[in-house]
Motif scaffolding. Sequence first.
Motif, PDB file in Angstrom:
ATOM      1  N   TYR A 285     -25.393 -12.864  44.841  1.00 23.22           N
ATOM      2  CA  TYR A 285     -24.827 -12.468  46.128  1.00 23.22           C
ATOM      3  C   TYR A 285     -24.933 -10.951  46.315  1.00 23.22           C
ATOM      4  O   TYR A 285     -25.305 -10.456  47.388  1.00 23.22           O
ATOM      5  CB  TYR A 285     -23.354 -12.881  46.207  1.00 23.22           C
ATOM      6  N   GLY A 286     -24.582 -10.206  45.255  1.00 26.03           N
ATOM      7  CA  GLY A 286     -24.599  -8.756  45.357  1.00 26.03           C
ATOM      8  C   GLY A 286     -25.998  -8.191  45.530  1.00 26.03           C
ATOM      9  O   GLY A 286     -26.177  -7.161  46.187  1.00 26.03           O
ATOM     10  N   ALA A 287     -27.002  -8.856  44.957  1.00 22.18           N
ATOM     11  CA  ALA A 287     -28.379  -8.392  45.139  1.00 22.18           C
ATOM     12  C   ALA A 287     -28.787  -8.465  46.599  1.00 22.18           C
ATOM     13  O   ALA A 287     -29.489  -7.581  47.116  1.00 22.18           O
ATOM     14  CB  ALA A 287     -29.322  -9.227  44.268  1.00 22.18           C
ATOM     15  N   VAL A 288     -28.330  -9.509  47.291  1.00 20.89           N
ATOM     16  CA  VAL A 288     -28.632  -9.626  48.720  1.00 20.89           C
ATOM     17  C   VAL A 288     -27.859  -8.563  49.504  1.00 20.89           C
ATOM     18  O   VAL A 288     -28.395  -7.933  50.433  1.00 20.89           O
ATOM     19  CB  VAL A 288     -28.292 -11.037  49.238  1.00 20.89           C
ATOM     20  N   ALA A 289     -26.592  -8.360  49.149  1.00 23.19           N
ATOM     21  CA  ALA A 289     -25.804  -7.337  49.832  1.00 23.19           C
ATOM     22  C   ALA A 289     -26.446  -5.964  49.668  1.00 23.19           C
ATOM     23  O   ALA A 289     -26.464  -5.154  50.605  1.00 23.19           O
ATOM     24  CB  ALA A 289     -24.381  -7.328  49.272  1.00 23.19           C
ATOM     25  N   TYR A 290     -26.979  -5.703  48.495  1.00 27.35           N
ATOM     26  CA  TYR A 290     -27.690  -4.442  48.261  1.00 27.35           C
ATOM     27  C   TYR A 290     -28.944  -4.351  49.138  1.00 27.35           C
ATOM     28  O   TYR A 290     -29.226  -3.307  49.739  1.00 27.35           O
ATOM     29  CB  TYR A 290     -28.068  -4.337  46.787  1.00 27.35           C
ATOM     30  N   ALA A 291     -29.700  -5.454  49.215  1.00 26.21           N
ATOM     31  CA  ALA A 291     -30.911  -5.457  50.038  1.00 26.21           C
ATOM     32  C   ALA A 291     -30.575  -5.179  51.496  1.00 26.21           C
ATOM     33  O   ALA A 291     -31.283  -4.438  52.191  1.00 26.21           O
ATOM     34  CB  ALA A 291     -31.639  -6.788  49.891  1.00 26.21           C
ATOM     35  N   ILE A 292     -29.482  -5.779  51.973  1.00 27.17           N
ATOM     36  CA  ILE A 292     -29.065  -5.548  53.366  1.00 27.17           C
ATOM     37  C   ILE A 292     -28.673  -4.089  53.552  1.00 27.17           C
ATOM     38  O   ILE A 292     -29.071  -3.433  54.530  1.00 27.17           O
ATOM     39  CB  ILE A 292     -27.893  -6.479  53.723  1.00 27.17           C
TER      40      ILE A 292
END
Length: 942
Positions: A463-470
Amino acid sequence: MQFNRVRDSALKNNTQYSVGIDLGTTHTVVAYAEAEDPHKTIRLFEIPQLIAPGEVDSRPLLPSVRYHPAFGELNADSGFLTAPDGAVLGEAARLLGAKSHGRLVTSAKSWLSHNAVDPAAAILPWGSDESVFKVSPVAASASYLQYVRSAWDQHFPQAPLSRQNVVITVPASFDESARALTLEAAKSAGLVDVRLLEEPQAVCYDWLRRHDGKVAASLAGCRLLLVCDVGGGTTDLTLIRIDHGDGDPKLTRIGVGDHLMLGGDNIDLALARLAETRLTGGDKKLSAGDLSQLLEQCRVAKERLLADAAPEQFAVTLLGGGSKLIGGARSSFLTRDEVRRIALDGFFPLSGIEERPDKKRSGMVEFGLPYAPEPAISKHIAAFLKAHARSSRAALTGTGEGAEFAGPSEVVDGLIVPDALLLNGGLFRSPALVTRALELLGHWRGEPPVQLENLDPELAVAYGAVAYAIARREQKLKIGGGAARAYFLLVDTVNDAGARFTKPGICILPKGSEEGREVTLTARQFALRIGQPVRFHLMSNSTDADYRPGDVVELDDDRFHGLPPLAVAFAGDQRVEVVVQLVATYTEVGTLRLQCVAKADLNQRWDVEFQIRKTAPTIGGGELPNQLPQALEKIQAVFGAKSRDVDPQAVKTLRADLEKILGAPRADWRTPLLRELFNALLEGGKYRRRSEQHERLWFSLVGFCLRPGFGYPLDDWRVEQIWKWYCDGLQFVNEKQNWTEWWTLWRRVAGGLQVEAQQRLFGDVAKFINPATARQAGLAKQLMTRGYEDMVRLAAGLERLPVADKTQLGEWLLKRLEKAGEPEQSWWALGRVGARVLFHGSNHEVIPSDTVSKWLHRLLAVDWKKQSQAGFAAALLARRCDDRVRDIDDHLRALVQDKLKQAKAPVSWQQIVSDYIPLDEQQERQIFGEALPPGLKLLEEH
């Protein structure tokens, strides 16, 4: 933070999804968000996988395991689908692996950071027999990513994963080698445009996402956050400073821990060893294959017995093999109290903040992977806080060292204890372990820290990897900190006071360097010749010491960690030299990039790439003697264009002349000097054939100056140059001493030869060693001049030969040793061939323990009092390494120990059999066949 705006804009316009992949030791998890979703909703990508024969289900966790079936085991009617290479992946692989012996690939991620093996070699499943096909750690990791890619592409055919914005997470403690291997695995899986993100940061990004709009309130009063991520294979520690102001607090990562191979796998191993004593009665060890099966069941037992509402006990069953699959089954029980005691008191004890990890080896180091000697995670946390005390003090005071504290008692024994804690990893699904972690920090602080809630410790990283990408797409990154480490180039220089360092280094990239910002090493210039390779040796430091570019410091092995060597070769005319400077950048991908930049043209650049290979030896300092020019002139006088007119006596006395000029015997010439002398000898190589004395002396000096063929910058290039002349052979083929020096040369540098070169050498000497062919009349006549003993010693040093060839060599030597008259050196050679710990080879190149055990039984019939070298060979064959795959069984080891004691063998021989200890200088010399160059020390990675 600096951004490549053009690239990020292109990604934003051309990708439909931001995808985060947690490529974990135990599980792989994928999450994603639509690029145009105004709500930025992050979803879990449930991965379809076999969960039973013929039954497919989509699940959030893809087990990071592979099952390698036997030939014909799974047919079209079995209900199991296999990958292109025949392996079963996912939940079905776990199901099959729990019932099999040595066919399950696990912990591939941990093997990526193991320096004692080649991560690109087919070595997994570790400990499996020859009937099981194997893959490399890189290939195994790539197969999980390829599986994810295939599942994604089937679900989103209009948006292939290879075209999306993909972030793959790695431990913060991963060094540049392991990061590069992760990128290599991603590329192999067809994911060429990815970014790496440290897992603790990903957990933080997930927490920030879930608390959007209330971050300030949730972190009120908190100034220092500890992220403790305990996964299957690693414990990852990160410190984040919290600065309060208007709006949301500013978060800055100020420290990451060193690589710590300690996690849930270690608890599984501890439980497996407990179950093993009950299944075997404590009088023997299970095979590596049986232990692998037992480990998988203990993993399930751990998860069940640490959960809420856990049962009182859980059965673990070890199945038989072959026709005894059911009838040979043995069962035992693990109780809830036992598991909690091992997990809590063994791995998370309430130790004092002054207690540090025990660096001595423990029983947890086995089964191939170099687990941390100290199992107590609590003590590692204390050591981590100590290493970052200065940065932590600044975070809590806002002023720096020596300031007064206005808050609660965060300072304990000079250390700063964080006031906030974020836990992650499958281990913390257990409420008991969460409670213990909070108790630990509370025990140190006097009051518990603020716990940042994490409801999904197995999913948060994805989840956090996606939040970082965003956040990256929107250029709103919320966690600063830049490079997690400072990087240093080993140099030969002096400090401001004029004193020479023992192991000097110059800082080329400070810790905290911003992404994309170039740091030029202006204080250092290099004159590089086109077409010639140049090697750079780097070290890193993750403590909070304040280093600036150009600072010269002493690089000790306790605080600084070696990186794989870096090499660059300039293409073009070899007559041209280019003056360059070194430029370091912390890249947007999340790795270190080094470039050589031409000083005359800043647009002319060459990438300096990491060489992914085993850790190199360490090389002590030592300046070149002032008499070096005279020594080089002496060599050129004998092996130079005008050497034809030199007095023949000068050839005979060259060794003595060099010792006289340099003021020291050959044995005291240090590595830097030896390599300079080698370079001069290499230039004069074409003149080595002027006489038999020239040839003999050249072979002798070249091998001596280049031994052991690796360990110093550019040794691989040097060995490559002399190997080109192997096909030329000898000029004076009837001179026995020339043959002796010829074989000695290649034995001395064998450690630097590639596999193909070692096979070529073996092929040329095997016919003389093979008892069945050596008796042929033609070969027997050749042996009169070619030197049998020298060929045997050479063959024994070819550690990178295929195991089958080395096994054959050992059998030949045993057969020869049955007869009187076989040279004593053959015992030494047998020990070297079957050694449990290799001199320059990797752990996966060791001959199987079953084979060596048979050899040992034959050696036990020999009188070691009369033949002491047989005892030395037995000591190498029985040497303890605490790897169940390579170790012989305890009973046989005891027999060897008793016989060594009865034969009054040296205590050092007995010690390497009874305990795992690195070789001392005398033992190293005995195994290598002569002393290593002064200042060069081989590192034994376990």
